[in-house]
Design a protein around this motif. Structure first.
Motif, PDB file in Angstrom:
ATOM      1  N   LEU A 120       7.941   6.317   6.868  1.00 23.34           N
ATOM      2  CA  LEU A 120       6.981   5.553   7.661  1.00 23.34           C
ATOM      3  C   LEU A 120       5.904   6.445   8.263  1.00 23.34           C
ATOM      4  CD1 LEU A 120       6.048   2.918   8.979  1.00 23.34           C
ATOM      5  CD2 LEU A 120       7.666   3.356  10.838  1.00 23.34           C
ATOM      6  N   GLU A 121       6.302   7.610   8.774  1.00 22.63           N
ATOM      7  CA  GLU A 121       5.335   8.510   9.407  1.00 22.63           C
ATOM      8  C   GLU A 121       4.251   8.924   8.424  1.00 22.63           C
ATOM      9  OE1 GLU A 121       8.575   8.871   9.374  1.00 22.63           O
ATOM     10  OE2 GLU A 121       9.142   8.480  11.460  1.00 22.63           O
ATOM     11  N   GLU A 122       4.649   9.201   7.186  1.00 18.87           N
ATOM     12  CA  GLU A 122       3.675   9.591   6.177  1.00 18.87           C
ATOM     13  C   GLU A 122       2.779   8.417   5.805  1.00 18.87           C
ATOM     14  OE1 GLU A 122       3.535  11.479   1.637  1.00 18.87           O
ATOM     15  OE2 GLU A 122       5.435  11.379   2.742  1.00 18.87           O
ATOM     16  N   ALA A 123       3.367   7.221   5.689  1.00 17.70           N
ATOM     17  CA  ALA A 123       2.580   6.038   5.344  1.00 17.70           C
ATOM     18  C   ALA A 123       1.533   5.751   6.421  1.00 17.70           C
ATOM     19  CB  ALA A 123       3.498   4.840   5.171  1.00 17.70           C
ATOM     20  N   LEU A 124       1.906   5.911   7.679  1.00 11.90           N
ATOM     21  CA  LEU A 124       0.955   5.683   8.758  1.00 11.90           C
ATOM     22  C   LEU A 124      -0.152   6.725   8.742  1.00 11.90           C
ATOM     23  CD1 LEU A 124       3.399   4.786  11.694  1.00 11.90           C
ATOM     24  CD2 LEU A 124       1.942   3.223  10.409  1.00 11.90           C
ATOM     25  N   ALA A 125       0.213   7.971   8.474  1.00 13.22           N
ATOM     26  CA  ALA A 125      -0.775   9.049   8.456  1.00 13.22           C
ATOM     27  C   ALA A 125      -1.769   8.889   7.313  1.00 13.22           C
ATOM     28  CB  ALA A 125      -0.072  10.402   8.360  1.00 13.22           C
ATOM     29  N   GLN A 126      -1.304   8.323   6.197  1.00 11.19           N
ATOM     30  CA  GLN A 126      -2.144   8.168   5.008  1.00 11.19           C
ATOM     31  C   GLN A 126      -2.613   6.725   4.821  1.00 11.19           C
ATOM     32  OE1 GLN A 126      -3.076  10.781   3.061  1.00 11.19           O
ATOM     33  NE2 GLN A 126      -2.018  12.065   4.558  1.00 11.19           N
ATOM     34  N   ALA A 127      -2.625   5.951   5.896  1.00 11.52           N
ATOM     35  CA  ALA A 127      -2.856   4.507   5.783  1.00 11.52           C
ATOM     36  C   ALA A 127      -4.169   4.169   5.090  1.00 11.52           C
ATOM     37  CB  ALA A 127      -2.809   3.869   7.165  1.00 11.52           C
ATOM     38  N   ARG A 128      -5.244   4.863   5.430  1.00  7.64           N
ATOM     39  CA  ARG A 128      -6.533   4.484   4.851  1.00  7.64           C
ATOM     40  C   ARG A 128      -6.597   4.739   3.346  1.00  7.64           C
ATOM     41  NH1 ARG A 128     -11.732   4.959   3.465  1.00  7.64           N
ATOM     42  NH2 ARG A 128     -13.198   3.564   4.576  1.00  7.64           N
ATOM     43  N   PRO A 129      -6.320   5.953   2.872  1.00 10.07           N
ATOM     44  CA  PRO A 129      -6.383   6.159   1.407  1.00 10.07           C
ATOM     45  C   PRO A 129      -5.376   5.299   0.655  1.00 10.07           C
ATOM     46  CG  PRO A 129      -5.515   8.113   2.517  1.00 10.07           C
ATOM     47  CD  PRO A 129      -6.069   7.226   3.570  1.00 10.07           C
ATOM     48  N   LEU A 130      -4.213   5.055   1.251  1.00  5.34           N
ATOM     49  CA  LEU A 130      -3.233   4.186   0.596  1.00  5.34           C
ATOM     50  C   LEU A 130      -3.767   2.761   0.473  1.00  5.34           C
ATOM     51  CD1 LEU A 130       0.095   5.363   2.312  1.00  5.34           C
ATOM     52  CD2 LEU A 130      -0.530   5.656  -0.102  1.00  5.34           C
ATOM     53  N   SER A 190       0.827  -1.216   0.000  1.00  6.82           N
ATOM     54  CA  SER A 190       0.000   0.000   0.000  1.00  6.82           C
ATOM     55  C   SER A 190       0.855   1.256   0.000  1.00  6.82           C
ATOM     56  CB  SER A 190      -0.946  -0.006   1.204  1.00  6.82           C
ATOM     57  OG  SER A 190      -0.232  -0.030   2.416  1.00  6.82           O
ATOM     58  N   ALA A 191       2.038   1.197   0.597  1.00 11.43           N
ATOM     59  CA  ALA A 191       2.908   2.374   0.653  1.00 11.43           C
ATOM     60  C   ALA A 191       3.898   2.335  -0.507  1.00 11.43           C
ATOM     61  CB  ALA A 191       3.664   2.423   1.972  1.00 11.43           C
ATOM     62  N   PRO A 192       4.031   3.431  -1.264  1.00  5.93           N
ATOM     63  CA  PRO A 192       5.012   3.467  -2.356  1.00  5.93           C
ATOM     64  C   PRO A 192       6.432   3.325  -1.826  1.00  5.93           C
ATOM     65  CG  PRO A 192       3.466   5.314  -2.496  1.00  5.93           C
ATOM     66  CD  PRO A 192       3.261   4.672  -1.162  1.00  5.93           C
ATOM     67  N   PRO A 193       7.332   2.743  -2.603  1.00  9.48           N
ATOM     68  CA  PRO A 193       8.729   2.625  -2.171  1.00  9.48           C
ATOM     69  C   PRO A 193       9.318   3.992  -1.811  1.00  9.48           C
ATOM     70  CG  PRO A 193       8.343   1.373  -4.177  1.00  9.48           C
ATOM     71  CD  PRO A 193       7.109   2.175  -3.942  1.00  9.48           C
TER      72      PRO A 193
END
Length: 377
Positions: free
Chosen positions: A350-360, A343-346
């Motif tokens: 990590l902080e951004e991936a966690l913050a955007q977890a749902r839309p990702l 779900s998270a782009p390479p």
């Protein structure tokens, strides 16, 4: 087209229920005519109560218990199957998250509150228990739990031992006379994927003590104390716990539950799948979606939730797709999953991936669905 959506929690960002709802949003976007069955899962650790209560439309029971450092904490357990079964996460009453880093000391932390949860459920008519024992702050071998259930752990002067694993060095005998209920007739099943024995180089103290704040010297003392507990249990209760795989889980709580409640240890994810009646929910499905925050070789090797879902789906010849916040060891994982998607782009922090977890997660689910429908790998 009936699709079962059965993710684990995405730790630090989404509960299993929230993850299932995000995946379902993508399914309805890509396949508007589909029938979506949401089955949030867990594997015996954090989220087990929520997953089973949601699936079974159960209820929560809240009460104040003694926390790992003796302070009162509000904890809860789930009631399912018309209130006949309790679902308990030990971490709600004795978890590492309840102890500030500066106060972590497995020599004094206690599982007393876990025993209070069990006893409260037992007093309310529960006779079947599912106990998840991950994330503990304790190393007392379930001594605190035993005391909450009415066992007396006595020193050579006949005095009750204080809380904590270190006190077990002075354990002389276990007196059963004060036990509040007949735990021999209860069905206590412990969900854990830990296979460590109680003592020794692979035991509770050596492997998990340091992350709970134990120094090398304290690890040695705690290991000796748990050995003492096992010896007294063997003599006074006629139960052998020291070498049982999983007895070292949660600072020896696995051993304590076996000795003091007659519990049986079972692989965490499989126990939860049974309680969720997963095989029944899978019947008639054309596709299964699952996932968690990180899918890697440990997902398969240690039987984590998504791997259990994948195995059940494959047994019924249903394609299964896995969406992980991060993916590793994809070649090994493709023995279980028909396709995988991060779900998270390479390179995303990590902080951004966690913050955007749902839309990702919504976007990743849509991508893997479209690829599956097009027949792509």
């Amino acid at each position: 087209m009936r699709i079962v959506v059965a993710p684990n929690a995405y730790k630090g960002s989404l509960t299993s229920k929230q993850a299932a709802q995000a995946m379902a949003e993508a399914v309805r976007e890509v396949i508007p005519t589909s029938e979506v069955d949401l089955v949030p899962i867990a594997d015996g650790g954090d989220g087990t109560v929520e997953a089973l209560v949601a699936a079974a439309r159960g209820s929560l029971q809240r009460l104040l218990v003694r926390g790992p450092l003796g302070d009162p904490v509000e904890a809860e357990y789930g009631l399912i199957e018309a209130g006949s079964t309790a679902v308990i996460e030990m971490a709600r009453a004795a978890g590492l998250s309840l102890v500030p880093a500066s106060r972590r000391d497995p020599g004094v932390t206690t599982t007393f509150g876990v025993g209070q949860l069990l006893q409260n459920a037992r007093d309310n008519g529960v006779r079947k228990f599912i106990v998840g024992i991950g994330g503990s702050a304790t190393n007392d071998g379930g001594a605190g739990l035993a005391q909450a259930l009415g066992y007396h752990l006595l020193d050579d002067r006949g005095l009750e031992l204080p809380p904590g694993g270190l006190a077990l060095q002075r354990l002389a005998r276990i007196h059963v006379g004060g036990v509040h209920s007949d735990w021999a007739v209860a069905d206590v099943q412990v969900a854990t994927d830990v296979t460590n024995p109680l003592t020794g180089p692979d035991g509770a103290s050596a492997i998990y003590g340091p992350q709970k704040g134990a120094t090398p010297d304290l690890v040695e003392k705690l290991d000796s104390a748990l050995g003492r507990l096992a010896a007294v249990i063997r003599r006074d209760l006629q139960v052998e716990v020291e070498t049982i795989p999983g007895a070292g889980a949660a600072g020896g709580l696995g051993a304590g539950l076996i000795a003091f409640t007659g519990a049986r240890l079972r692989p965490g994810a499989e126990r939860v799948m049974d309680a969720l009646h997963l095989d029944e929910r899978l019947k008639g499905a054309r596709l299964v979606l699952t996932g968690e925050g990180r899918i890697d070789s440990q997902t398969a090797r240690f039987g984590k939730g998504p791997a259990a879902v994948a195995r059940h789906a494959r047994a019924l010849k249903i394609p299964v797709l896995g969406i992980g916040g991060q993916l590793e060891d994809e070649r090994e994982l493709r023995q279980l999953f028909d396709d995988l998607e991060p779900s998270a782009p390479p390179g995303m922090p990590l902080e951004e991936a966690l913050a955007q977890a749902r839309p990702l997660l919504v976007a990743a689910t849509a991508r893997i669905l479209r690829r599956f429908l097009s027949g792509g790998d």
